[in-house]
Design a protein around this motif. Sequence first.
Motif, short mmCIF file in Angstrom:
data_model
loop_
_atom_site.label_atom_id
_atom_site.label_comp_id
_atom_site.label_asym_id
_atom_site.label_seq_id
_atom_site.Cartn_x
_atom_site.Cartn_y
_atom_site.Cartn_z
N ILE A 228 1.84 -0.16 10.77
CA ILE A 228 1.36 0.06 12.14
C ILE A 228 1.27 1.56 12.43
O ILE A 228 0.25 2.06 12.90
N GLY A 229 2.35 2.26 12.12
CA GLY A 229 2.34 3.71 12.35
C GLY A 229 1.33 4.41 11.48
O GLY A 229 0.63 5.32 11.94
N TRP A 230 1.22 4.00 10.19
CA TRP A 230 0.25 4.63 9.29
C TRP A 230 -1.18 4.43 9.79
O TRP A 230 -1.99 5.36 9.80
N THR A 231 -1.49 3.23 10.22
CA THR A 231 -2.86 2.91 10.64
C THR A 231 -3.27 3.69 11.87
O THR A 231 -4.35 4.29 11.90
N TYR A 232 -2.43 3.72 12.87
CA TYR A 232 -2.83 4.33 14.13
C TYR A 232 -2.56 5.83 14.20
O TYR A 232 -3.00 6.49 15.14
N ALA A 233 -1.89 6.37 13.19
CA ALA A 233 -1.72 7.82 13.13
C ALA A 233 -3.07 8.50 12.92
O ALA A 233 -3.31 9.61 13.41
N ASP A 234 -3.97 7.84 12.19
CA ASP A 234 -5.31 8.36 11.94
C ASP A 234 -6.20 7.18 11.57
O ASP A 234 -6.39 6.87 10.40
N PRO A 235 -6.77 6.49 12.57
CA PRO A 235 -7.56 5.29 12.30
C PRO A 235 -9.01 5.58 11.92
O PRO A 235 -9.91 4.79 12.23
N SER A 236 -9.26 6.73 11.27
CA SER A 236 -10.64 7.07 10.90
C SER A 236 -11.17 6.04 9.91
O SER A 236 -10.44 5.50 9.07
N TRP A 237 -12.46 5.75 10.01
CA TRP A 237 -13.06 4.68 9.24
C TRP A 237 -12.93 4.93 7.73
O TRP A 237 -12.60 4.02 6.98
N ALA A 238 -13.21 6.16 7.30
CA ALA A 238 -13.19 6.45 5.86
C ALA A 238 -11.77 6.32 5.30
O ALA A 238 -11.59 5.90 4.15
N ARG A 239 -10.77 6.70 6.06
CA ARG A 239 -9.38 6.62 5.60
C ARG A 239 -8.98 5.17 5.33
O ARG A 239 -8.33 4.87 4.33
N ILE A 240 -9.37 4.28 6.22
CA ILE A 240 -9.08 2.87 6.03
C ILE A 240 -9.87 2.32 4.85
O ILE A 240 -9.34 1.60 3.98
#
Length: 354
Positions: A228-240
């Motif tokens: 949860i913390g990892w995802t919303y720390a930087d929810p940029s499309w390319a990172r996901i």
Amino acid sequence: MKRRDRNGEIWDFEQEMSSLSSRDGVILGLDGGTTSTVCICMPLMSFSQKLPEPLPILARAIAGCSNHNSVGETAARETLEQVMAEVLTKSNSNRSAVRAVCLAVSGVNHPTDQQRILDWLRDIFPKHVKLFVQNDAVAALASGTMGKLHGCVLIAGTGTISYGFTEDGREARAAGAGPVLGDWGSGYGIAAQALTAVVRAHDGRGPQTALTSSILDILNLSSPDELIGWTYADPSWARIAALVPLVVSCAEAGDQVANQILHDSVKDLAESVKAVVRRLGLCGEDGMDPFPLVMVGGVLEANKRWDIGNEVIKRICESYPGVHPVRPKVEPAVGAALLAWRFLKKESEAKPAT
């Protein structure tokens, strides 16, 4: 040359350049996506001769994201202007030598988007420069058809879109509305479903999956709670979307959850193509007419056993046997430049002989 831009420093190199009157002119082609932006500079080739092979590329430059929906309009414009200035510097050219610019960027979804960017480009380039703005899918199609707007393109990278043209100029698109509105065949969509599957397995709402250990290991996390913390720390499309290779690896190893995610993605991607083909009638009345399908994007690249692109083609062939898959020999930025060249050629042929 009198500077016509708002960001003066970007174009300072022109003040130190000599006149380029000996050059017939150059064309700029830009492919701007959610992950990166590529600009190429090529010479203005003769309209009376066949396109040379290989195509002459004077210079290439690359920068970051230029999708205004992802990074905002100011940052997107700055990226586009910087990459154009860089490619002209590398090719020992300046804006006076430019004859046409075709800017193909993701996020151009409406005529108002096109006009806004055209107005901005007009502030940058001299009046003689022909300017064209398209969605990045159009340049991707042109990369497989060498600048001809006919057929369909499927892009599946960080995002996804299907786009098609008929020979008489009609066009249609499907998907491409971004992750919030359900581009589930995209790299972002595949990875987001994998992350969701890990969370669901952890809290008991879904089956256990090898995706859990694979994703936690690569992200150096100890528990799904930390996702949860990892995802919303930087929810940029390319990172996901960068997690897609892990999903494919798990599917190849036999994980049922990962396999289902990829099967669903194949279905979504194929349906987006079929929607465009139906609306434009690319397949003819009997569904058998041939048409090119240009395949672009990292999601569609072949893997060892789980070949998403090949599975998409199989599904489309079931409905439209005339489909002709095309893997482009040039990148979309070159496709954008070829679009500009063909626009200029058409304009030249329409002029009355003197």
